[in-house]
Scaffold this active site. Structure first.
Site, PDB file in Angstrom:
ATOM      1  N   HIS A   1       5.485   2.437  10.133  1.00 50.23           N
ATOM      2  CA  HIS A   1       6.803   3.020  10.377  1.00 50.23           C
ATOM      3  C   HIS A   1       6.891   3.503  11.830  1.00 50.23           C
ATOM      4  O   HIS A   1       5.878   3.649  12.511  1.00 50.23           O
ATOM      5  CB  HIS A   1       7.059   4.198   9.436  1.00 50.23           C
ATOM      6  CG  HIS A   1       6.860   3.862   7.994  1.00 50.23           C
ATOM      7  ND1 HIS A   1       6.541   4.793   7.037  1.00 50.23           N
ATOM      8  CD2 HIS A   1       6.936   2.678   7.337  1.00 50.23           C
ATOM      9  CE1 HIS A   1       6.425   4.213   5.857  1.00 50.23           C
ATOM     10  NE2 HIS A   1       6.654   2.925   6.013  1.00 50.23           N
TER      11      HIS A   1
ATOM     12  N   HIS B   1       3.747   3.456  -7.672  1.00 50.79           N
ATOM     13  CA  HIS B   1       3.936   2.633  -6.474  1.00 50.79           C
ATOM     14  C   HIS B   1       3.954   1.181  -6.909  1.00 50.79           C
ATOM     15  O   HIS B   1       3.094   0.740  -7.653  1.00 50.79           O
ATOM     16  CB  HIS B   1       2.821   2.870  -5.459  1.00 50.79           C
ATOM     17  CG  HIS B   1       3.082   2.218  -4.134  1.00 50.79           C
ATOM     18  ND1 HIS B   1       2.858   0.871  -3.922  1.00 50.79           N
ATOM     19  CD2 HIS B   1       3.577   2.712  -2.973  1.00 50.79           C
ATOM     20  CE1 HIS B   1       3.193   0.570  -2.672  1.00 50.79           C
ATOM     21  NE2 HIS B   1       3.635   1.660  -2.084  1.00 50.79           N
TER      22      HIS B   1
END
Length: 299
Positions: A107, A170
Site C-alpha cells: 500500500h 481473510h
C-alpha cells in the site's frame, strides 16, 4: 419495503427489498458488551498464550520493533499501543530503543498526519513512528514454496519484534493477524507477489488454516526471522475491541481465530439469486483492493 442500510465510507447506502424476496440480512453477530476495552487488552497482556509476559521477555538496552497496521485495516492501533508500550517500559526499555512501524504491504506510504492518527498523538510525539519501505529489505532465505523472504531492515535488525493486528476472516490467508503483520505486512514487493500468487489455489480460502499453502508460506517465512510477541484483537462493527489474545505468534493467533469463528461466522440457509454486499464501510472500502474482498465473501 424494509430499508436495508449498507455501510459505505463513513455513512450508509439504502436498499429497499420486498419482504417476500428477502432471504435474510447477515451481519457480524452483535453480542452483548464484552467489557471495557482497556480491561480486555490488559487481561490479554497479563495472561499471554504460549509465551511469557512481554515485560518479562524484553530487556533494557534491547532494540524493539513494534509492528502496527496501516490505515487500510480496522485495527485500533492507537488503543493497542499504550498498554504494549507500558509493558516495554516496565521491562526497562527506553523510548529511544522502540520503533513503531506501519506495516504497509504494497500500500502507499502513510502521511505524517496518518501516522500520528494511527499511533495516537501522545505516542507519536514520544516514539519513533515510521512507514515500512518495501525497497529497504534484508533477504533471509527462500521458503519451500519458492517465496524469497525479504523483510524491512529495521525489523530484521531489532532484538525483539512485537506485532499488533486485528483478527477477522481473510479471503485467501484464512484469517488476518499473527505472522501476517510481517509477511506480507513488512516485506519486499518480490516477497508479497510470490506469496500472493498462491491466492488462486482452492486451498487458499477464508477460515482455512490447515492445508492452506499461502498461510503456511507466510508462517514459514516469518520463522526465519522470529516474532517474540503478538497482541491481536477482534473489533465489532463500531471498531470497538470486544476480545483480545496475546503471546506466541502461532498459539495466540490460533486461539484468536477460534474467537473469530464464534463471533463472526454466519449461517445462511441456502444460496440466494442476488447478493448485495458491503465491505463494511471505512476503512475497508478505502480503495478497490480492500473493497473487492467483499465480492469474495458474496461469491
Amino acid at each position: 419495503m424494509p430499508n436495508i442500510a449498507l455501510p459505505f465510507g463513513h455513512g450508509t447506502l439504502p436498499a429497499a427489498i420486498a419482504p417476500a424476496d428477502l432471504l435474510g440480512v447477515y451481519t457480524i453477530s452483535e453480542q452483548e458488551e464484552s467489557g471495557d476495552e482497556s480491561a480486555i487488552l490488559q487481561a490479554a497482556l497479563e495472561r499471554p498464550i504460549g509465551a511469557a509476559r512481554l515485560r518479562d521477555l524484553a530487556r533494557a538496552g534491547q532494540k524493539i520493533a513494534v509492528i502496527a497496521s496501516d490505515l487500510t485495516r480496522p485495527c485500533p492501533s492507537d488503543r493497542l499501543l499504550p498498554p504494549v508500550l507500558a509493558e516495554l517500559d516496565a521491562a526497562g526499555v527506553t523510548d529511544g530503543d522502540v520503533t513503531i512501524i506501519a506495516a504497509l504491504g504494497l500500500h502507499r506510504p502513510m502521511t505524517e498526519a496518518e501516522l500520528r492518527a494511527m499511533a495516537g498523538p501522545a505516542v507519536f510525539e514520544r516514539y519513533r513512528v515510521i512507514n515500512h519501505d518495501p525497497a529497504q529489505t534484508v533477504r533471509l532465505g527462500i521458503t519451500t514454496r519458492g517465496t524469497p523472504v525479504e523483510i524491512f531492515r529495521p525489523i530484521v535488525e531489532a532484538d525483539q519484534r512485537v506485532c499488533l493486528g486485528n483478527l477477522e476472516f481473510h479471503y485467501f490467508a484464512g484469517y488476518s493477524g499473527g505472522a501476517k503483520a510481517i509477511l506480507p505486512g513488512c516485506a519486499s514487493r518480490a516477497t508479497v507477489q510470490a506469496n500472493h500468487a498462491m491466492m488462486v489455489r482452492p486451498e487458499a480460502a477464508a477460515a482455512k488454516l490447515d492445508g492452506n499453502p499461502l498461510r503456511a508460506d507466510i508462517e514459514e517465512g516469518v520463522r526465519m526471522l522470529g516474532v517474540d510477541f503478538i497482541l491481536n484483537v477482534l473489533v465489532d462493527a463500531h471498531k470497538r475491541v470486544v476480545a483480545a489474545v496475546a503471546g506466541d505468534v502461532t498459539a495466540a493467533h490460533r486461539a484468536g481465530c477460534e474467537l473469530v469463528v464464534q463471533r463472526h461466522a454466519v449461517q445462511v440457509p441456502h444460496q440466494a439469486d442476488i447478493v448485495l454486499v458491503s465491505a463494511g464501510g471505512y476503512p475497508k472500502d478505502v480503495n478497490l483492493y480492500q473493497a473487492q474482498k467483499a465480492l469474495d465473501n458474496a461469491k
